[in-house]
Design a protein around this motif. Structure first.
Motif, PDB file in Angstrom:
ATOM      1  N   VAL A   4      -1.068  -1.524  -1.651  1.00 36.51           N
ATOM      2  CA  VAL A   4       0.016  -2.076  -1.500  1.00 36.51           C
ATOM      3  C   VAL A   4       0.142  -3.566  -2.174  1.00 36.51           C
ATOM      4  N   SER A   6       0.899  -7.316  -2.479  1.00 37.80           N
ATOM      5  CA  SER A   6       1.314  -8.251  -1.760  1.00 37.80           C
ATOM      6  C   SER A   6       1.732  -9.365  -2.596  1.00 37.80           C
ATOM      7  N   LEU A  12       8.531 -14.313  -5.347  1.00 35.35           N
ATOM      8  CA  LEU A  12       9.575 -13.388  -5.288  1.00 35.35           C
ATOM      9  C   LEU A  12      10.958 -14.048  -5.524  1.00 35.35           C
ATOM     10  N   GLU A 132       3.460  -5.684   5.587  1.00 36.82           N
ATOM     11  CA  GLU A 132       3.936  -4.729   4.850  1.00 36.82           C
ATOM     12  C   GLU A 132       5.036  -3.852   5.398  1.00 36.82           C
ATOM     13  N   LEU A 136       6.327  -2.650   0.790  1.00 38.07           N
ATOM     14  CA  LEU A 136       6.460  -3.772   0.098  1.00 38.07           C
ATOM     15  C   LEU A 136       5.576  -4.647   0.773  1.00 38.07           C
ATOM     16  N   TRP A 255      16.211  -7.405   2.618  1.00 42.32           N
ATOM     17  CA  TRP A 255      15.248  -6.488   2.358  1.00 42.32           C
ATOM     18  C   TRP A 255      15.700  -5.720   1.003  1.00 42.32           C
ATOM     19  N   ILE A 258      14.466  -8.387  -1.264  1.00 48.53           N
ATOM     20  CA  ILE A 258      13.219  -8.175  -1.608  1.00 48.53           C
ATOM     21  C   ILE A 258      12.763  -7.204  -2.363  1.00 48.53           C
ATOM     22  N   ASN A 259      13.162  -5.847  -2.060  1.00 45.93           N
ATOM     23  CA  ASN A 259      12.777  -4.843  -2.688  1.00 45.93           C
ATOM     24  C   ASN A 259      13.186  -4.843  -4.159  1.00 45.93           C
ATOM     25  N   HIS A 262      10.604  -7.587  -5.850  1.00 42.91           N
ATOM     26  CA  HIS A 262       9.218  -6.827  -5.673  1.00 42.91           C
ATOM     27  C   HIS A 262       9.073  -5.903  -6.848  1.00 42.91           C
ATOM     28  N   ASN A 263      10.341  -5.152  -6.983  1.00 42.73           N
ATOM     29  CA  ASN A 263      10.126  -3.973  -7.864  1.00 42.73           C
ATOM     30  C   ASN A 263       9.716  -4.527  -9.319  1.00 42.73           C
ATOM     31  N   THR A 266       6.519  -5.861 -10.027  1.00 42.53           N
ATOM     32  CA  THR A 266       5.294  -4.976 -10.156  1.00 42.53           C
ATOM     33  C   THR A 266       5.783  -3.845 -11.380  1.00 42.53           C
TER      34      THR A 266
END
Length: 302
Positions: A4, A6, A12, A132, A136, A255, A258-259, A262-263, A266
């Motif tokens: 995962v 972090s 973010l 987590e 995420l 969320w 955040i997704n 985060h995506n 990454t």
């Protein structure tokens, strides 16, 4: 949390403000040419003052003792974090010192200072959290954790809470998600609230059935300067802004944001979209615009 990734709320939030800015700052490690150290160092100073007072305080300590404890650590902590060479003049440094002292005096006022309760109920300062949720990973440090019965109240200290997310403005998070508006500051507040609220639940401080609150606290939210016969005086007062209700009501939206960030991080997707909104709301204050291909292209077209 094997495999995962972090990410901190700050990273973010930088991505949510502008993916290209994130690339310059964190991927290419480009130093911001106009970054000022004054507010950063001032913030470190009053953060450490609060931390030291809270760590030394017991639940039944007298408010007057707590106030004197704050006064005792002020000069040492200020000197530790402040570099006189960062200031344009001695007068500027002296003003910021008086401003910070006024904020600390107000915060730990024995009669009605919010800092008295913060110190008496503090169970952890600079608490590292990690969690987590649905793949995420989030991590960071929360400034103070207060416990009152079965409630943990997390505090993040700021200079002020102007423009900070509130329950009355949380609908703008949906507008940001739908690319109808650009609300970078409130999105950052939402990321911090989510990370620390969920992270504390995975810590040793949390017990099943406890409720969790989260607030930002502006130590220098209101300041005023008055001339006197011998110079001037500075007064300051703080203000709290709780984001618990906004987080609970807009949980799915937060969320989803955040997704998305985060995506993007990454997968190393750094195209700033929708650029029209980003340009209108974020480019003006961005230290990296002189090296940003999208911004330069718009300037050339004009």
């Amino acid at each position: 949390m094997t495999d995962v990734v972090s990410v901190s709320p700050t990273r973010l939030a930088t991505y949510a403000a502008c993916p290209r800015q994130y690339e310059h700052k964190y991927v290419q490690n480009v130093s911001s040419p106009d970054e000022t150290k004054l507010y950063l160092h001032q913030g470190k100073a009053y953060h450490e003052m609060i931390e030291r007072v809270c760590d030394a305080t017991d639940r039944d300590d007298d408010p007057a003792v707590i106030y004197e404890r704050a006064m005792d650590v002020f000069d040492e902590t200020w000197t530790k974090h402040i570099d006189p060479d960062d200031y344009a003049s001695d007068a500027h440094q002296e003003y910021q010192r008086r401003e910070t002292l006024a904020g600390i005096k107000s915060f730990f006022d024995p009669e009605d200072g919010d800092g008295i309760e913060h110190a008496q109920h503090s169970v952890a300062t600079e608490k590292r959290i990690q969690c987590e949720r649905d793949g995420l990973g989030l991590h960071g440090y929360t400034d103070n954790v207060l416990r009152d019965g079965d409630t943990l109240h997390l505090i993040d200290y700021k200079r002020n809470v102007k423009g900070v997310l509130g329950h009355w403005s949380a609908d703008r998070l949906e507008e940001h998600l739908n690319e109808e508006a650009h609300e970078a500051q409130r999105v950052k507040n939402a990321f911090q609230t989510a990370a620390y609220t969920e992270g504390i639940k995975d810590s040793s401080l949390y017990e099943p059935g406890m409720s969790v609150r989260f607030s930002f606290y502006g130590l220098l939210h209101s300041t005023d300067t008055q001339s006197t016969a011998t110079g001037y005086t500075v007064t300051a007062s703080g203000r709290a802004r709780e984001t618990t209700d906004a987080y609970e009501e807009y949980y799915d939206t937060i969320w989803a944001l955040i997704n998305a960030a985060h995506n993007g991080i990454t997968t190393e997707t750094f195209n700033p979209e929708p650029f029209d909104l980003i340009q209108e709301e974020a480019c003006g204050d961005c230290d990296y615009k002189a090296m940003c291909p999208e911004y330069i292209a718009t300037e050339v077209q004009q």
